[in-house]
Scaffold this motif. Sequence first.
Motif, short mmCIF file in Angstrom:
data_model
loop_
_atom_site.label_atom_id
_atom_site.label_comp_id
_atom_site.label_asym_id
_atom_site.label_seq_id
_atom_site.Cartn_x
_atom_site.Cartn_y
_atom_site.Cartn_z
N HIS A 29 0.83 -1.20 0.00
CA HIS A 29 0.00 0.00 0.00
C HIS A 29 0.87 1.25 0.00
O HIS A 29 2.02 1.21 0.44
N ALA A 30 0.28 2.34 -0.45
CA ALA A 30 0.98 3.62 -0.38
C ALA A 30 1.33 3.88 1.08
O ALA A 30 0.54 3.62 1.97
N ALA A 31 2.52 4.35 1.33
CA ALA A 31 3.09 4.69 2.64
C ALA A 31 3.76 3.50 3.32
O ALA A 31 4.51 3.71 4.26
N ASN A 35 7.20 4.35 5.27
CA ASN A 35 7.24 4.18 6.72
C ASN A 35 8.24 3.12 7.16
O ASN A 35 8.85 3.24 8.21
N MET A 36 8.41 2.08 6.38
CA MET A 36 9.27 0.97 6.78
C MET A 36 10.76 1.23 6.49
O MET A 36 11.61 0.81 7.27
N CYS A 37 11.07 1.86 5.37
CA CYS A 37 12.48 2.01 5.03
C CYS A 37 12.79 3.35 4.37
O CYS A 37 13.78 3.47 3.65
N GLY A 38 11.97 4.35 4.64
CA GLY A 38 12.18 5.67 4.04
C GLY A 38 13.54 6.27 4.36
O GLY A 38 14.19 6.86 3.49
N ALA A 39 13.99 6.12 5.59
CA ALA A 39 15.29 6.69 5.98
C ALA A 39 16.43 6.03 5.21
O ALA A 39 17.36 6.71 4.76
N ALA A 81 4.29 13.35 -2.43
CA ALA A 81 4.99 14.24 -1.50
C ALA A 81 6.12 13.50 -0.78
O ALA A 81 7.22 14.03 -0.62
N ALA A 82 5.84 12.26 -0.36
CA ALA A 82 6.88 11.47 0.31
C ALA A 82 8.03 11.17 -0.64
O ALA A 82 9.20 11.24 -0.24
N ALA A 83 7.72 10.86 -1.88
CA ALA A 83 8.77 10.60 -2.86
C ALA A 83 9.65 11.83 -3.06
O ALA A 83 10.87 11.72 -3.14
N LYS A 84 9.03 12.98 -3.12
CA LYS A 84 9.79 14.23 -3.25
C LYS A 84 10.70 14.44 -2.05
O LYS A 84 11.87 14.81 -2.19
N ASP A 85 10.17 14.16 -0.85
CA ASP A 85 10.98 14.29 0.38
C ASP A 85 12.17 13.33 0.37
O ASP A 85 13.21 13.61 0.96
N LEU A 86 11.99 12.18 -0.26
CA LEU A 86 13.05 11.18 -0.34
C LEU A 86 14.07 11.47 -1.46
O LEU A 86 14.99 10.72 -1.67
N GLY A 87 13.84 12.57 -2.17
CA GLY A 87 14.80 12.96 -3.20
C GLY A 87 14.46 12.46 -4.59
O GLY A 87 15.29 12.56 -5.49
#
Length: 89
Positions: A29-31, A35-39, A81-87
Amino acid sequence: MKTRSILTAVLLALPLSAQQRTILSIGAHAADVENMCGATLAHQRKLGDRVVILHMTLGEAGNPNLSPDQYGIQKRNEALAAAKDLGQT
């Protein structure tokens, strides 16, 4: 949590090189991936790797207060938005 450990172990086991690698992260699912490995993905992106996130579904049926179409649009916007934050571009 187990998925994060496996992904981190795989990333750490990859040989370091000057050549850009592509890292594909797949979530149900989206997120999920964010949430699991974004960092970890953000770190690899900063090292110059290409990061690709694949959502199998947006999880459109996950909100009882919104129609599936409305929630799908919300989840898509959040994922972008999350993808943009991840570069990602």
